[in-house]
Design a protein around this motif. Structure first.
Motif, PDB file in Angstrom:
ATOM      1  N   CYS A 298       9.981  58.107 -16.350  1.00 34.43           N
ATOM      2  CA  CYS A 298      11.125  57.920 -16.916  1.00 34.43           C
ATOM      3  C   CYS A 298      12.213  57.362 -15.793  1.00 34.43           C
ATOM      4  O   CYS A 298      12.329  58.242 -15.088  1.00 34.43           O
ATOM      5  N   LYS A 306       5.125  61.359 -20.935  1.00 34.98           N
ATOM      6  CA  LYS A 306       3.937  62.158 -21.814  1.00 34.98           C
ATOM      7  C   LYS A 306       3.244  61.270 -22.932  1.00 34.98           C
ATOM      8  O   LYS A 306       4.016  60.488 -23.472  1.00 34.98           O
ATOM      9  N   GLU A 308       2.126  61.004 -26.575  1.00 35.26           N
ATOM     10  CA  GLU A 308       2.158  61.386 -27.992  1.00 35.26           C
ATOM     11  C   GLU A 308       1.376  60.521 -29.016  1.00 35.26           C
ATOM     12  O   GLU A 308       1.364  59.301 -28.706  1.00 35.26           O
ATOM     13  N   TYR A 320       3.465  56.373 -24.552  1.00 35.41           N
ATOM     14  CA  TYR A 320       4.184  57.223 -23.376  1.00 35.41           C
ATOM     15  C   TYR A 320       5.524  57.584 -23.992  1.00 35.41           C
ATOM     16  O   TYR A 320       6.067  56.499 -24.335  1.00 35.41           O
ATOM     17  N   ASN A 321       6.086  58.665 -23.802  1.00 40.06           N
ATOM     18  CA  ASN A 321       7.304  58.853 -24.114  1.00 40.06           C
ATOM     19  C   ASN A 321       7.909  59.743 -22.881  1.00 40.06           C
ATOM     20  O   ASN A 321       7.135  60.679 -22.460  1.00 40.06           O
ATOM     21  N   CYS A 322       9.315  59.988 -22.718  1.00 39.64           N
ATOM     22  CA  CYS A 322       9.987  60.669 -21.811  1.00 39.64           C
ATOM     23  C   CYS A 322       9.764  62.320 -22.008  1.00 39.64           C
ATOM     24  O   CYS A 322       9.736  62.567 -23.227  1.00 39.64           O
ATOM     25  N   GLY A 323       9.165  62.922 -20.935  1.00 35.47           N
ATOM     26  CA  GLY A 323       8.751  64.336 -21.040  1.00 35.47           C
ATOM     27  C   GLY A 323       9.941  65.233 -21.374  1.00 35.47           C
ATOM     28  O   GLY A 323       9.882  65.977 -21.988  1.00 35.47           O
ATOM     29  N   LYS A 325      12.731  64.244 -23.169  1.00 36.25           N
ATOM     30  CA  LYS A 325      12.944  64.041 -24.598  1.00 36.25           C
ATOM     31  C   LYS A 325      11.877  64.609 -25.620  1.00 36.25           C
ATOM     32  O   LYS A 325      12.348  65.431 -26.416  1.00 36.25           O
ATOM     33  N   LYS A 326      10.787  64.671 -25.059  1.00 37.17           N
ATOM     34  CA  LYS A 326       9.798  65.383 -25.958  1.00 37.17           C
ATOM     35  C   LYS A 326      10.148  66.880 -25.937  1.00 37.17           C
ATOM     36  O   LYS A 326       9.673  67.453 -26.973  1.00 37.17           O
ATOM     37  N   ASN A 333      14.939  58.568 -25.988  1.00 35.24           N
ATOM     38  CA  ASN A 333      13.396  58.322 -26.625  1.00 35.24           C
ATOM     39  C   ASN A 333      12.984  56.991 -26.016  1.00 35.24           C
ATOM     40  O   ASN A 333      13.547  55.697 -26.066  1.00 35.24           O
ATOM     41  N   ARG A 335       9.689  55.337 -26.108  1.00 40.80           N
ATOM     42  CA  ARG A 335       8.505  55.158 -26.420  1.00 40.80           C
ATOM     43  C   ARG A 335       7.862  53.807 -26.038  1.00 40.80           C
ATOM     44  O   ARG A 335       8.218  52.860 -26.420  1.00 40.80           O
TER      45      ARG A 335
END
Length: 523
Positions: A298, A306, A308, A320-323, A325-326, A333, A335
């Motif tokens: 990120c 990460k 999702e 892929y999304n920010c670890g 944020k997850k 966010n 994604r």
């Protein structure tokens, strides 16, 4: 003391006849060990095993031995004997490098500098390409063989037996085995009556209808029910580059006499498909099938992106999304649809690394490497000759001392030194003989080949069968790929590339598909 292990391999008996047999490889490797002054600790051989996979018992034993016993050299005949899969080769070389073990090829003189690293990499890629071409030729041959009604070998499916083909030496075909065909049809009848695999196995065993002397079990029953051979067909291409392929993409040819009717077989397949819920889905876990897991970061918080999942109407999407944020610890966010991002980013990396400009620089480096080879050989031979003459001078002085009647020297005092010097001279003469017979590295790439070479190398990288291995390959020169608001920042080791470029890659891609009416991802 310098130590080494030797590894030799051939894929088939025919290959051993056409190329270099295992024993010849070992003999030449032993001579190379002498030239390196290395003591051979162990010899490992794989016969009848392809180099496209590192799942080779002796090869893995050799790597493990080096990791555990502080070995200086891993000696093999050529890059193709080490591996025909470039990414597998990279991973195993990292294991050896971590153990401070150097790889020594007998038939290829590869420099240890930057140009040698690139030259070796290209050899590995061409080894892999050659192996794939052989695989395709073999597949075509097997299909043609099956279409003519010949058996390609392997396990004979229950219900059949082999029969020699008249007038065709070494050719056989499959024919129904009258002692087993009744059992095959009975199994299919029970399946159509909605019996499960375990129930059918228990009934067959109770009726005394054994599987060639062994009891049936659920697995062997289900394998038989799925086997196209019972309807007289042979299937090819069940697996693709990214795993198993759907039955609709297989190559199925008529080959021999059927035992079960096509209608019965198809009905059983439909029933089993429904029972196992084989709806369209992506094979494998998200982690193992994403190219940039662990690499993508990120750009806001610096944490890993990460994977999702999100379910659409007919399939599952991976993002892929920010670890951060997850984990619910802030940030934004971000994604990114991996199905769009991965191939685009691979294209970018390949175009930055494998440009014609880079390959031209590489060609110049390789030409320099070949041009300087003769000079290095002369210098090496001259040094060896000087060492031999120095040892001979030492021996001459020792002999003079023995012949001096006024001296107090005797043979018992001087003999060990003479033996040691003579052994050193013998080894130096052997090394000199090997050095004098070495052939220069050959380079058959011209500037006209640059465009085709670039396309070929990119194609080999993009068609590697294991995304996880692609990811490991990228990690050898990528530190990270950072997702910014309107650009992607690639951080890499400049020394790993022939030409260093700006690490900023502008992006105009729309990563997230438009949402459907329910706010979820569209198909």
């Amino acid at each position: 003391m310098t130590t080494c292990v030797i590894y030799a391999r051939v894929s088939t008996v025919k290959q051993a006849e056409k190329e270099l047999p295992v024993q010849s490889q070992i003999d030449k490797c032993k001579k190379h060990a002498v030239s390196l002054g290395a003591d051979i600790k162990k010899v490992f051989t794989d016969e009848g095993i392809s180099g496209t996979s590192d799942n080779r018992p002796a090869f893995q034993q050799a790597i493990t031995y080096c990791e555990n016993f502080d070995v200086d050299y891993f000696i093999c005949w050529s890059t193709s004997r080490f591996a025909r899969n470039a990414l597998e080769a990279k991973l195993n070389k990292r294991r050896l490098a971590n153990s401070n073990t150097k790889i020594a090829y007998v038939s290829q003189n590869i420099d240890e500098g930057d140009s040698g690293f690139i030259y070796e990499g290209i050899l590995e890629l061409f080894d892999e390409y050659y192996s794939r071409q052989v695989s395709q030729d073999t597949k075509r041959s097997m299909i043609a063989n099956a279409q003519k009604g010949y058996f390609n070998g392997g396990f004979v499916t229950f219900g059949y037996q082999q029969e020699p083909v008249a007038g065709q030496k070494k050719k056989t075909r499959l024919i129904p085995n009258p002692l087993e065909t009744g059992t095959v049809n009975r199994i299919f009848e029970l399946k159509l009556a909605s019996y499960g695999g375990k129930q059918i196995a228990e009934l067959m065993n109770a009726e005394g209808r054994l599987n060639r002397g062994k009891k049936w079990n659920k697995t062997t029953i289900l394998e038989l029910l799925r086997n196209e051979r019972v309807v007289g067909k042979v299937a090819f291409g069940k697996k693709g580059r990214n795993g198993s392929l759907p039955r609709s993409e297989w190559i199925v040819v008529d080959s021999h006499e059927p035992i079960v009717s096509t209608e019965t077989f198809d009905a059983v397949q439909t029933m089993m498909d429904k029972q196992t819920n084989t709806a369209v889905r992506e094979e494998g876990s998200a982690k193992s099938t994403r190219f940039f897991t662990g690499i993508l970061k990120c750009g806001k918080c610096g944490q890993s992106m990460k994977i999702e999942r999100a379910k659409g109407a007919t399939k599952v999407y991976y993002y892929y999304n920010c670890g951060t944020k997850k984990a619910g610890l802030g940030c934004e966010n971000r994604r990114i649809n991996s199905a769009i991002f991965d191939p685009w980013m691979v294209d970018v990396i390949c175009s930055e690394v494998l440009t014609e400009r880079n390959l031209k620089d590489l060609l110049l480096q390789l030409n320099d490497l070949c041009g300087s080879w003769a000079k290095k050989k002369r210098e090496r031979c001259t040094d060896l000759i000087q060492q031999i003459r120095e040892m001979e001078r030492r021996n001459s002085r020792l002999y003079e001392m023995l012949e001096d009647a006024s001296g107090v020297y005797n043979l018992q005092d001087l003999a060990p030194r003479l033996r040691s010097n003579n052994e050193a001279i013998r080894k130096l003469n052997t090394e000199l003989a090997i050095a004098e017979t070495e052939k220069p590295p050959t380079l058959e790439i011209t500037e006209r080949d640059l465009s085709e070479l670039s396309e070929l190398l990119v194609d080999i990288i993009k068609t590697s069968s294991n995304p996880g291995k692609v990811r490991e390959f990228f990690k050898t020169f990528l530190h990270s790929v950072e997702v910014q608001d309107d650009e992607i920042k690639v951080k890499y080791r400049p020394e790993a590339l022939l030409s260093a470029h700006s690490g900023i890659v502008p992006s105009r891609e729309e990563w997230l598909p438009l949402p459907d009416s329910n706010g979820g991802p569209a198909d």
